[in-house]
Design a protein around this motif. Structure first.
Motif, PDB file in Angstrom:
ATOM      1  N   GLN A  90       0.850  -1.216   0.068  1.00 30.14           N
ATOM      2  CA  GLN A  90      -0.204   0.022  -0.123  1.00 30.14           C
ATOM      3  C   GLN A  90       0.805   1.316   0.106  1.00 30.14           C
ATOM      4  OE1 GLN A  90      -3.412  -1.988   2.753  1.00 30.14           O
ATOM      5  NE2 GLN A  90      -4.023   0.108   2.215  1.00 30.14           N
ATOM      6  N   LEU A  91       2.083   1.322   0.827  1.00 29.71           N
ATOM      7  CA  LEU A  91       2.960   2.381   0.502  1.00 29.71           C
ATOM      8  C   LEU A  91       3.452   2.535  -1.004  1.00 29.71           C
ATOM      9  CD1 LEU A  91       5.288   1.890   3.793  1.00 29.71           C
ATOM     10  CD2 LEU A  91       3.312   3.521   3.251  1.00 29.71           C
ATOM     11  N   VAL A  92       3.602   1.436  -1.713  1.00 26.32           N
ATOM     12  CA  VAL A  92       4.144   1.801  -2.991  1.00 26.32           C
ATOM     13  C   VAL A  92       3.158   2.389  -3.953  1.00 26.32           C
ATOM     14  CG1 VAL A  92       4.940   0.437  -4.899  1.00 26.32           C
ATOM     15  CG2 VAL A  92       5.806  -0.319  -2.848  1.00 26.32           C
ATOM     16  N   SER A  93       1.662   1.906  -3.582  1.00 21.15           N
ATOM     17  CA  SER A  93       0.600   2.386  -4.448  1.00 21.15           C
ATOM     18  C   SER A  93       0.131   3.574  -4.146  1.00 21.15           C
ATOM     19  CB  SER A  93      -0.643   1.451  -4.549  1.00 21.15           C
ATOM     20  OG  SER A  93      -1.008   1.155  -3.299  1.00 21.15           O
ATOM     21  N   LEU A  94      -0.108   4.166  -2.852  1.00 20.13           N
ATOM     22  CA  LEU A  94      -0.683   5.193  -2.169  1.00 20.13           C
ATOM     23  C   LEU A  94       0.327   6.345  -1.950  1.00 20.13           C
ATOM     24  CD1 LEU A  94      -2.849   3.414   0.730  1.00 20.13           C
ATOM     25  CD2 LEU A  94      -3.648   4.497  -1.411  1.00 20.13           C
ATOM     26  N   VAL A  95       1.646   5.907  -1.468  1.00 22.81           N
ATOM     27  CA  VAL A  95       2.488   7.050  -1.132  1.00 22.81           C
ATOM     28  C   VAL A  95       3.616   7.488  -2.048  1.00 22.81           C
ATOM     29  CG1 VAL A  95       4.273   7.927   0.472  1.00 22.81           C
ATOM     30  CG2 VAL A  95       2.263   6.382   1.414  1.00 22.81           C
ATOM     31  N   PHE A  96       3.893   6.464  -2.542  1.00 19.60           N
ATOM     32  CA  PHE A  96       5.275   6.583  -3.562  1.00 19.60           C
ATOM     33  C   PHE A  96       4.807   6.869  -5.039  1.00 19.60           C
ATOM     34  CE2 PHE A  96       7.258   3.847  -0.167  1.00 19.60           C
ATOM     35  CZ  PHE A  96       7.667   5.067   0.612  1.00 19.60           C
ATOM     36  N   ALA A  97       3.733   6.914  -5.296  1.00 23.87           N
ATOM     37  CA  ALA A  97       3.226   7.108  -6.808  1.00 23.87           C
ATOM     38  C   ALA A  97       3.618   8.800  -6.919  1.00 23.87           C
ATOM     39  CB  ALA A  97       1.565   6.977  -6.799  1.00 23.87           C
ATOM     40  N   ASP A  98       3.840   8.619  -8.339  1.00 26.57           N
ATOM     41  CA  ASP A  98       4.422  10.282  -8.832  1.00 26.57           C
ATOM     42  C   ASP A  98       3.363  11.332  -8.642  1.00 26.57           C
ATOM     43  OD1 ASP A  98       5.844  12.279  -9.933  1.00 26.57           O
ATOM     44  OD2 ASP A  98       5.901  11.497 -11.886  1.00 26.57           O
TER      45      ASP A  98
END
Length: 403
Positions: A90-98
């Motif tokens: 979820q961090l990859v998809s929610l927080v680290f998206a451009d």
């Protein structure tokens, strides 16, 4: 050529569960920051990206079992690998998206796994690498492509991290490398007025001082005062992005109070969530130093210093779930984890990057009508996504002139 499969994500966490897991991660990150500070030289600025180290440890957890897995989970304050995998996903998809295309901060996050061409990953571990960590998998000959990880890190951080692997760290015994990179570039919601930048004294821990360029503004700011320190929030442009990124500066009242502040921050669970300014106040004297520096360290040394020893133990690392046992004559262990980060703060905003190898409500306080915030001595900073509470970078500024 790196290949990436497309698969479904793990089951999503509820907002409550996600909030608690991120809070646990932040507590661990602050404790780790204190250890990194104590292990660095006494006059060293530092910056690192906790999520990158968490990701490497998450992969180690997924690839181990028994006492080793239990030891890593305990260090990360996590109950299970499922929790870690769901949090990372979820961090990859929610927080680290451009956020750049919608007017928010530019973000780039990438994971990579390099496997010696003589090995094959176990299907279960390869699935975690692919689905959870979205890591590009590459089979290489480490004898001829030892510098490939550094080239990858340089590309993923827009040239800010040119070398994450130390010289000689890849040799004829290297079989598996995990690497990740994070690039962040955010513009302030309200930029500082460049012509108003001026040189003033910055007090060092040794009692001396240096002349450094400070930024200033007469606009109202997000500031809160607490018992022995103040906190400033500098928000970044959000645009149409639903996320809210901010930099927080934690300034001790005492010129030599940074160590005591870091001990306090790392000893109380949920400290950041309880010490966030949420209302603009009128400012009196307002000075923020410009700074630009990089910092690198061997994270494995710090981890061993706080009790994580089993993954680094030859013959007893317990990393039995990563590669097929029939393809290797000896057991894998983690030889080292390297981390390097860069940060630049100026009138326009913040540019930061890091690489590793190996939904919140504010608690508000009534503030005085006017507050001074003069950051003329050592301080701690955090770059955070405020909706989730995820921390991207933590660092300390001891001397803004040191690059």
């Amino acid at each position: 050529m790196m290949k990436r499969k497309t698969n479904s994500l793990p089951q999503l966490l509820s907002k409550t569960d996600l909030k608690q897991l991120i809070r646990n991660q932040t507590d661990v990150s602050l404790s780790f920051a204190k250890q990194v500070s104590q292990s660095a030289s006494k006059d060293s600025n530092l910056v690192f990206s906790p999520p990158l180290i968490h990701v490497v440890l998450g992969l180690i957890t997924a690839g181990s079992k028994g006492p080793t897995q239990s030891q890593v989970l305990s260090l990360l304050n996590s109950k299970s690998t499922d929790d870690l995998n769901s949090l990372t996903s979820q961090l990859v998809s929610l927080v680290f998206a451009d956020g750049g295309p919608t007017g928010g901060p530019t973000l780039s996050f990438a994971n990579g796994v390099w496997v010696d061409q003589s090995l094959s990953l176990k299907p279960s571990f390869e699935k975690v690498v692919d689905i959870v960590y979205k890591a590009a998998l590459n089979h290489v000959d480490f004898q001829t492509k030892a510098n490939e990880v550094n080239r990858w890190a340089k590309k993923e951080t827009n040239g800010l991290i040119k070398e994450v692997l130390a010289s000689g760290s890849v040799n004829n015994l290297t079989r598996l490398i995990f690497a990740n990179a994070l690039y962040f570039k955010g513009a302030w919601t309200e930029k500082f007025n460049a012509p108003k930048t001026k040189d003033q004294e910055f007090h060092l821990l040794n009692g001396s001082s240096v002349q450094v360029p400070f930024m200033t503004s007469k606009k109202d700011q997000f500031i809160s005062e607490f018992n022995s320190f103040k906190v400033l929030r500098l928000p970044y442009n959000q645009g149409e992005d639903k996320r809210r990124f901010s930099m927080y500066l934690y300034l001790p009242n005492a010129k030599d109070g940074l160590s005591a502040l870091m001990r306090k921050m790392s000893s109380k669970s949920g400290f950041l969530d309880r010490h966030l300014p949420c209302e603009r106040v009128e400012v009196g004297e307002f000075l923020i130093p410009k700074f630009k520096f990089s910092f690198s360290f061997e994270a494995s040394k710090v981890l061993k210093g706080i009790g994580l020893v089993l993954p680094f133990s030859p013959g007893g690392a317990g990393l039995t779930e990563m590669v097929e046992s029939t393809t290797i004559g000896r057991e894998l262990y983690v030889s080292s984890i390297f981390h390097k980060a860069f940060i630049e703060v100026n009138e326009e905003g913040t540019k930061a990057a890091a690489a590793s190898v190996g939904f919140m409500t504010y608690e508000c306080y009534e503030e005085p009508e006017e507050i001074d915030f003069v950051a003329d001595h050592p301080l701690l900073f955090v770059i955070r996504e405020d909706n989730t509470g995820a921390v991207l970078f933590i660092g300390q500024v001891l001397n803004p002139l040191v690059g």
